[in-house]
Design a protein around this motif. Structure first.
Motif, PDB file in Angstrom:
ATOM      1  N   GLY A 213       0.778  -1.234   0.000  1.00  0.00           N
ATOM      2  CA  GLY A 213       0.000   0.000   0.000  1.00  0.00           C
ATOM      3  C   GLY A 213       0.805   1.277   0.000  1.00  0.00           C
ATOM      4  O   GLY A 213       0.244   2.377   0.135  1.00  0.00           O
ATOM      5  N   ALA A 214       2.116   1.165  -0.121  1.00  0.00           N
ATOM      6  CA  ALA A 214       2.925   2.397  -0.129  1.00  0.00           C
ATOM      7  C   ALA A 214       2.858   3.056  -1.502  1.00  0.00           C
ATOM      8  O   ALA A 214       3.066   2.389  -2.524  1.00  0.00           O
ATOM      9  N   GLY A 215       2.565   4.331  -1.502  1.00  0.00           N
ATOM     10  CA  GLY A 215       2.560   5.079  -2.761  1.00  0.00           C
ATOM     11  C   GLY A 215       3.994   5.309  -3.220  1.00  0.00           C
ATOM     12  O   GLY A 215       4.952   4.964  -2.511  1.00  0.00           O
ATOM     13  N   GLY A 216       4.135   5.923  -4.382  1.00  0.00           N
ATOM     14  CA  GLY A 216       5.465   6.146  -4.950  1.00  0.00           C
ATOM     15  C   GLY A 216       6.375   6.938  -4.032  1.00  0.00           C
ATOM     16  O   GLY A 216       7.512   6.546  -3.776  1.00  0.00           O
ATOM     17  N   PHE A 217       5.848   8.051  -3.496  1.00  0.00           N
ATOM     18  CA  PHE A 217       6.672   8.915  -2.653  1.00  0.00           C
ATOM     19  C   PHE A 217       7.049   8.209  -1.343  1.00  0.00           C
ATOM     20  O   PHE A 217       8.179   8.285  -0.872  1.00  0.00           O
ATOM     21  N   ARG A 218       6.041   7.473  -0.779  1.00  0.00           N
ATOM     22  CA  ARG A 218       6.297   6.790   0.490  1.00  0.00           C
ATOM     23  C   ARG A 218       7.317   5.666   0.286  1.00  0.00           C
ATOM     24  O   ARG A 218       8.189   5.456   1.131  1.00  0.00           O
ATOM     25  N   ALA A 219       7.178   4.962  -0.830  1.00  0.00           N
ATOM     26  CA  ALA A 219       8.138   3.895  -1.138  1.00  0.00           C
ATOM     27  C   ALA A 219       9.539   4.484  -1.299  1.00  0.00           C
ATOM     28  O   ALA A 219      10.533   3.901  -0.859  1.00  0.00           O
ATOM     29  N   PHE A 220       9.598   5.674  -1.891  1.00  0.00           N
ATOM     30  CA  PHE A 220      10.900   6.334  -2.061  1.00  0.00           C
ATOM     31  C   PHE A 220      11.510   6.652  -0.691  1.00  0.00           C
ATOM     32  O   PHE A 220      12.683   6.372  -0.433  1.00  0.00           O
ATOM     33  N   LEU A 221      10.643   7.218   0.193  1.00  0.00           N
ATOM     34  CA  LEU A 221      11.137   7.617   1.510  1.00  0.00           C
ATOM     35  C   LEU A 221      11.515   6.426   2.380  1.00  0.00           C
ATOM     36  O   LEU A 221      12.508   6.463   3.103  1.00  0.00           O
ATOM     37  N   ARG A 222      10.683   5.356   2.298  1.00  0.00           N
ATOM     38  CA  ARG A 222      10.880   4.235   3.229  1.00  0.00           C
ATOM     39  C   ARG A 222      11.798   3.145   2.681  1.00  0.00           C
ATOM     40  O   ARG A 222      12.326   2.352   3.445  1.00  0.00           O
ATOM     41  N   VAL A 223      11.937   3.076   1.365  1.00  0.00           N
ATOM     42  CA  VAL A 223      12.737   1.994   0.784  1.00  0.00           C
ATOM     43  C   VAL A 223      13.982   2.534   0.063  1.00  0.00           C
ATOM     44  O   VAL A 223      15.107   2.189   0.414  1.00  0.00           O
ATOM     45  N   VAL A 224      13.733   3.408  -0.903  1.00  0.00           N
ATOM     46  CA  VAL A 224      14.849   3.860  -1.757  1.00  0.00           C
ATOM     47  C   VAL A 224      15.848   4.708  -0.961  1.00  0.00           C
ATOM     48  O   VAL A 224      17.061   4.470  -1.002  1.00  0.00           O
ATOM     49  N   LEU A 225      15.340   5.694  -0.242  1.00  0.00           N
ATOM     50  CA  LEU A 225      16.235   6.620   0.471  1.00  0.00           C
ATOM     51  C   LEU A 225      17.133   5.898   1.483  1.00  0.00           C
ATOM     52  O   LEU A 225      18.354   6.101   1.476  1.00  0.00           O
ATOM     53  N   PRO A 226      16.553   5.031   2.348  1.00  0.00           N
ATOM     54  CA  PRO A 226      17.442   4.330   3.291  1.00  0.00           C
ATOM     55  C   PRO A 226      18.488   3.469   2.580  1.00  0.00           C
ATOM     56  O   PRO A 226      19.639   3.430   2.999  1.00  0.00           O
ATOM     57  N   LEU A 227      18.074   2.802   1.507  1.00  0.00           N
ATOM     58  CA  LEU A 227      19.036   1.940   0.815  1.00  0.00           C
ATOM     59  C   LEU A 227      20.078   2.746   0.038  1.00  0.00           C
ATOM     60  O   LEU A 227      21.180   2.261  -0.219  1.00  0.00           O
ATOM     61  N   GLY A 228      19.738   3.979  -0.294  1.00  0.00           N
ATOM     62  CA  GLY A 228      20.702   4.824  -1.026  1.00  0.00           C
ATOM     63  C   GLY A 228      21.581   5.639  -0.090  1.00  0.00           C
ATOM     64  O   GLY A 228      22.521   6.291  -0.543  1.00  0.00           O
TER      65      GLY A 228
END
Lengths: 305, 371
Positions: A213-228
């Motif tokens: 249920g994570a939207g694009g921005f939330r997925a970016f904040l919760r998944v992409v940003l920490p991994l980057g």
């Protein structure tokens, strides 16, 4: 089952081979260390040696008339750093470094993410667009901004042509010009480590985030940003450290009206020939930057990334 | 700051366009083909008068391209056992040259009167025997007297370049520049060298350009800090380039730079400020301990032959110290009222000299101005 003499001989042979192999493995690290010797010697002579020399010089005194340096273990050079000019210049340089590092991160992260999500020829094309400017001389790239930013230059003509302004734009020889020059020069150094970190992110993780249920921005904040973040921190170190000592770009695009700490260090070595004071300035800048680097590494460790 | 930019070769902000260099190089090459025998004759004469050993390799500290086209090649052709190895170190200021000369790497080098003064004081200067440099007779006594460290080669004044067509006012003095600064704020550039900018501010205040007086230096700092908010930039290279398109209206600039820009934009005018001008005088000097003094003296003599010296001026575009070379200098340079002024103008000039114990005070004052 008890074997015959032939079987025992085979077993003994295996044992010898095994022991021989173990001994070989024990020699392995030594051989590897020997391989590192040339690099170690090179680093000691051309990196540590000059650093030690710089440290020693910083406690010396130079006679500006005879240009003779005497090592008399004085703290005078470091005490001189208390002069408000040097304090404010150091602060100004650190401030500029922080601003340009943040600007590089804001611009670099989305670009790196975009490149990491592309595939095939397009990805190579975008990576090439980031890397190819590095093949041109740094000075040529910096001087090209003089033409772009000056009055009657392309930017001025474009802005007036589009009717954005009636008066001429003169960005050259302003702090903005220095900021643009530094961000332009260092942006690839931010993009590449972030790209390396994000390139390893499994698409499945983003699909899982979407399924949950994570939207694009939330997925970016919760998944992409920490991994980057490991790439981001590496990029901040690679950009922030040299930007703090930058003196060529402020000189060319800043019009020499505002001194940076790098300008003063360069001035002491290249113009005044006061090597001890230049060394003290350089050592002090290095200590400040080392504190910043170690702080970032500490944050990285705490995040367990 | 000597460097090569896309505009051309620069030295201390003195720009030589690439096209001009190529044209002059080609011209000199063509000229050599035609005038070769005559030049050979000239060299032969110089050799016979100077005498002495002229073999080995003498290393010269020099600015990039600050040598007449083919002068070194022609000298080496006449002296098969001699070699002049030029090392262009691109120092950012004159004071950076002294450590180079002191390093033991060089046999002789180019520097101004401040370099010569310091080199002499710390004992690294090797006096040359002018009796072995007979071509020194072509150099004006005036310049020989002001450059006692070797042979003088060129000089330059710091004055004002401006666009009268755009500012609609006449400038005749430093006072005019300071007075007009608020009106043309952001359209004025100064030279990014302490001796030139502070020297000019001292002239504006009526002081010597070589002052050792702390109070006068404080007044100089005050004057420069007063005008600094109105400055577009302190520039070390291409100082007057903005005068061409009008992005700069007034420039504290070197004479040769204004003369060069005036060729591209005739509306630019040069001013010899009435309060006086700071100026540099440069030349070649030998370094103590050199094993090649006879070779250096012979090369100095060769380079001062009017034809060779003319080639030097044509290549560098600098103001010349040898009136006898005038016939070999391009007309635009030889007759320019900016770089070949009336002798009365030279009375307004004060040459920069070595500051001695006042050097640290000057350095710190300049940093306070720039910070």
């Amino acid at each position: 089952m008890d074997g015959g003499p032939e079987s025992r001989a085979r077993a003994a042979g295996r044992e010898r081979r095994l022991l021989s192999g173990l001994a070989g493995r024990r020699r392995g690290p030594l051989a590897r260390h020997l391989l590192l010797l040339p690099t170690g010697v090179w680093t000691a002579i051309f990196f540590l040696g000059p650093l030690v020399l710089l440290g020693l010089y910083s406690f010396g005194r130079e006679n500006l008339i005879t240009l003779n340096v005497s090592l008399n273990w004085t703290l005078g050079n470091y005490q001189e750093l208390g002069n408000p000019i040097y304090r404010s210049t150091l602060l100004r340089s650190l401030e500029l470094s922080a601003e340009t590092t943040i600007a590089c991160a804001i611009l670099g992260f989305p670009l790196a993410y975009l490149i990491s999500r592309c595939r095939g020829r397009l990805q190579w094309l975008l990576l090439g667009a980031v890397i190819v400017p590095f093949w041109t001389s740094f000075l040529v790239r910096t001087y090209s901004w003089v033409n772009i930013l000056q009055t009657f230059g392309p930017l001025d003509s474009l802005a007036r042509g589009l009717g954005l302004t009636r008066s001429h734009i003169n960005l050259l020889y302003t702090p903005t010009a220095v900021g643009i020059g530094i961000v332009y020069s260092y942006l690839p150094l931010m993009i590449l480590p972030i790209y390396v970190a994000l390139e390893r992110v499994d698409d499945g993780l983003l699909e899982a985030a979407a399924d949950l249920g994570a939207g694009g921005f939330r997925a970016f904040l919760r998944v992409v940003l920490p991994l980057g973040t490991p790439g981001l921190i590496a990029g901040m170190i690679i950009v922030g450290v040299p930007a703090a000592g930058e003196f060529v770009i402020p000189e060319i695009l800043g019009g020499g009206k505002t001194l940076m700490i790098g300008n003063i260090v360069a001035n002491q070595f290249l113009e005044v020939s006061n090597y001890p004071f230049g060394a003290a300035l350089a050592m002090s800048l290095m200590v400040v930057l080392m504190i910043a680097v170690f702080s970032l590494r500490r944050i990285q460790s705490r995040l367990q990334i | 700051m000597p460097e090569t930019t896309k505009e051309g070769v620069t030295r201390g902000g003195r720009v030589l366009s690439r096209r001009r260099l190529l044209l002059e190089g080609a011209g000199a090459a063509a000229g050599f083909a035609v005038l070769g025998p005559a030049i050979e004759g000239c060299g032969a004469a110089s050799k016979s008068t100077s005498g002495g050993s002229s073999s080995g390799t003498a290393v010269m500290e020099n600015y990039p391209n600050w040598m007449g086209s083919n002068v070194v090649q022609q000298f080496e052709r006449q002296h098969p056992h001699a070699r002049i190895k030029q090392v262009s170190t691109a120092p950012t200021s004159e004071s950076a040259i002294v450590p180079l000369l002191k390093s033991g790497t060089y046999d002789f080098g180019l520097g101004d009167t401040t370099v010569g003064g310091q080199a002499k004081e710390i004992g690294i200067l090797q006096p040359v025997d002018l009796a072995r440099i007979p071509n020194i007779k072509y150099v004006s006594d005036y310049f020989r007297k002001n450059f006692p460290y070797g042979i003088p080669t060129d000089y330059g004044k710091v004055g004002i370049g401006y666009r009268p067509d755009l500012i609609k006012e006449k400038i005749t003095s430093w006072h005019d520049l300071w007075r007009l600064a608020p009106k043309f704020s952001g359209k004025i550039v100064f030279i990014d060298l302490d001796r030139d900018s502070m020297g000019s501010a001292l002239k504006y205040l009526g002081y010597s350009t070589n002052t050792h007086d702390p109070a006068q230096l404080q007044a100089c700092k005050k004057a420069l800090l007063k005008i600094k908010p109105h400055l577009q930039a302190f520039l070390g290279t291409n100082v007057g380039r903005g005068l061409i398109d009008g992005s700069t209206l007034i420039a504290m600039d070197w004479d040769f730079d204004v003369a060069l820009n005036k060729q591209k934009q005739p509306k630019i005018e040069w001013v010899n400020p009435s309060e006086g001008m700071t100026a540099y005088l440069e030349g070649w000097m030998a370094v103590k301990g050199t094993k090649y003094l006879p070779l250096i003296e012979e090369f100095m003599n060769f380079a001062l032959a009017p034809k060779q010296y003319g080639s030097f001026v044509n290549t560098t575009g600098s103001a010349y110290v040898e009136p006898a070379a005038r016939q070999y200098i391009q007309k635009a340079l030889a007759t320019s009222p900016i770089i070949a002024p009336d002798p009365a103008v030279l009375r307004l000039v004060e040459y920069e000299t070595y500051l001695g114990n006042a050097l640290p005070m000057w350095e710190s004052t300049w940093q306070e101005i720039k910070a």
